[in-house]
Scaffold this motif. Structure first.
Motif, mmCIF file in Angstrom:
data_model
loop_
_atom_site.group_PDB
_atom_site.id
_atom_site.type_symbol
_atom_site.label_atom_id
_atom_site.label_comp_id
_atom_site.label_asym_id
_atom_site.label_seq_id
_atom_site.Cartn_x
_atom_site.Cartn_y
_atom_site.Cartn_z
ATOM 1 N N ASP A 1 40.051 55.128 99.680
ATOM 2 C CA ASP A 1 40.744 56.098 100.196
ATOM 3 C C ASP A 1 42.252 55.980 100.374
ATOM 4 O O ASP A 1 43.028 56.683 100.919
ATOM 5 C CB ASP A 1 40.176 56.316 101.626
ATOM 6 N N PRO B 1 44.127 58.536 98.057
ATOM 7 C CA PRO B 1 43.880 59.698 98.661
ATOM 8 C C PRO B 1 44.859 59.992 99.814
ATOM 9 O O PRO B 1 45.275 61.138 100.211
ATOM 10 C CB PRO B 1 42.466 59.819 98.845
ATOM 11 N N ALA C 1 47.691 62.803 100.406
ATOM 12 C CA ALA C 1 47.551 63.850 101.624
ATOM 13 C C ALA C 1 48.596 63.739 102.618
ATOM 14 O O ALA C 1 49.200 64.540 102.882
ATOM 15 C CB ALA C 1 46.183 63.647 102.122
ATOM 16 N N LEU D 1 43.274 66.183 95.452
ATOM 17 C CA LEU D 1 42.464 65.904 96.586
ATOM 18 C C LEU D 1 41.036 66.607 96.598
ATOM 19 O O LEU D 1 40.099 66.142 96.887
ATOM 20 C CB LEU D 1 43.213 66.401 97.866
ATOM 21 N N GLY E 1 37.634 64.941 96.879
ATOM 22 C CA GLY E 1 36.468 65.574 98.006
ATOM 23 C C GLY E 1 35.291 66.163 97.706
ATOM 24 O O GLY E 1 34.489 66.474 98.541
ATOM 25 N N TRP F 1 39.009 65.148 102.345
ATOM 26 C CA TRP F 1 39.978 65.120 101.212
ATOM 27 C C TRP F 1 40.065 66.660 100.913
ATOM 28 O O TRP F 1 41.007 67.249 100.662
ATOM 29 C CB TRP F 1 39.978 64.151 99.994
ATOM 30 N N HIS G 1 41.409 68.521 103.424
ATOM 31 C CA HIS G 1 42.848 68.536 103.557
ATOM 32 C C HIS G 1 43.413 69.424 102.439
ATOM 33 O O HIS G 1 44.490 70.012 102.485
ATOM 34 C CB HIS G 1 43.372 67.072 103.427
ATOM 35 N N ALA G 2 42.832 69.537 101.384
ATOM 36 C CA ALA G 2 43.199 70.298 100.167
ATOM 37 C C ALA G 2 43.199 71.861 100.711
ATOM 38 O O ALA G 2 44.042 72.575 100.334
ATOM 39 C CB ALA G 2 42.343 70.201 98.938
#
Length: 245
Positions: A103, A106, A110, A129, A133, A143, A146-147
């Motif tokens: 991670d 990523p 992010a 991401l 994810g 992730w 978060h996208a």
């Protein structure tokens, strides 16, 4: 050994010549500084491994550290919006091929590169991401979430955020993720103004999953319907909202 006046003269001449050359070089080079050449070209995976004698973890960590510090050169820091994000995307994918479980990259994408003030640069970050994810694996879904966040709040692209939120909700249903991940499409539909679709989605979730949800999650969902989706007159006509008072 006897030092003659001629040898002294030659020594002084050479010293003076070196001094003049040094001064001349200083005047020519004093304004030259290390230049920010932007993100370097991405090697193939074979080329990347050649730098680490075939050790994938060494290559992954070395290039990850390079990405983390890539804009800091010559005592200066380059602004994030000066980076070539299309080229960065290639590095993200290269690193993903070297270690799809980690991670580290990523997180860089992010929380570091995702901080660029130019939201038009975020498409490669969001795409990367979302790719990471979608995978199975401990906490990989975050992730994807978060996208959705970057699309919704930084780019303010609600259509893209909604598309990603449906993927997140489907993954949440399959993998028993937190209920807010399942509710994400409703939040975005509500923000888009499609209150009816948002309400129906959350009501269906309550009808089918209320027994599996924590009481706090049930209360939040009811409150969201009654105070965020419906106006006061609509909420007054809905038995669910009366029961929640």
């Amino acid at each position: 050994m006897q030092i003659t006046s001629r040898s002294l003269l030659m020594s002084y001449t050479m010293l003076l010549t070196a001094l003049v050359f040094t001064i001349f070089f200083w005047f020519q080079a004093r304004d030259v500084q290390a230049e920010w050449i932007n993100v370097p070209p991405v090697p193939s995976e074979t080329g990347a491994l050649s730098f680490s004698i075939g050790d994938k973890q060494m290559a992954y960590r070395s290039f990850g550290l390079m990405l983390q510090n890539i804009g800091n050169i010559g005592g200066r820091s380059a602004a994030l919006d000066s980076y070539n994000f299309d080229m960065l995307s290639g590095w993200f994918l290269l690193e993903d091929g070297l270690d799809p479980e980690s991670d580290y990259v990523p997180m860089l994408a992010a929380y570091y590169f995702g901080g660029t003030p130019d939201e038009t640069q975020l498409d490669p970050v969001i795409e990367y991401l979302a790719t990471v994810g979608r995978r199975k694996g401990k906490e990989k879904w975050r992730w994807l979430a978060h996208a959705v966040y970057l699309s919704r709040f930084k780019q303010k692209d609600l259509d893209k955020a909604l598309e990603l939120s449906y993927i997140l909700a489907a993954k949440a249903e399959r993998e028993n993720l937190p209920h807010w991940a399942k509710q994400m499409p409703a939040f975005i539909l509500s923000q888009q103004g499609d209150k009816q679709a948002a309400k129906e989605l959350l009501l269906t979730m309550l009808k089918e999953n209320a027994e599996k949800m924590h009481p706090n999650e049930v209360n939040f969902t009811v409150d969201y319907i009654c105070t965020r989706i419906l106006d006061k007159s609509e909420a007054a006509e809905m038995p669910l909202c009366d029961a929640a008072k």
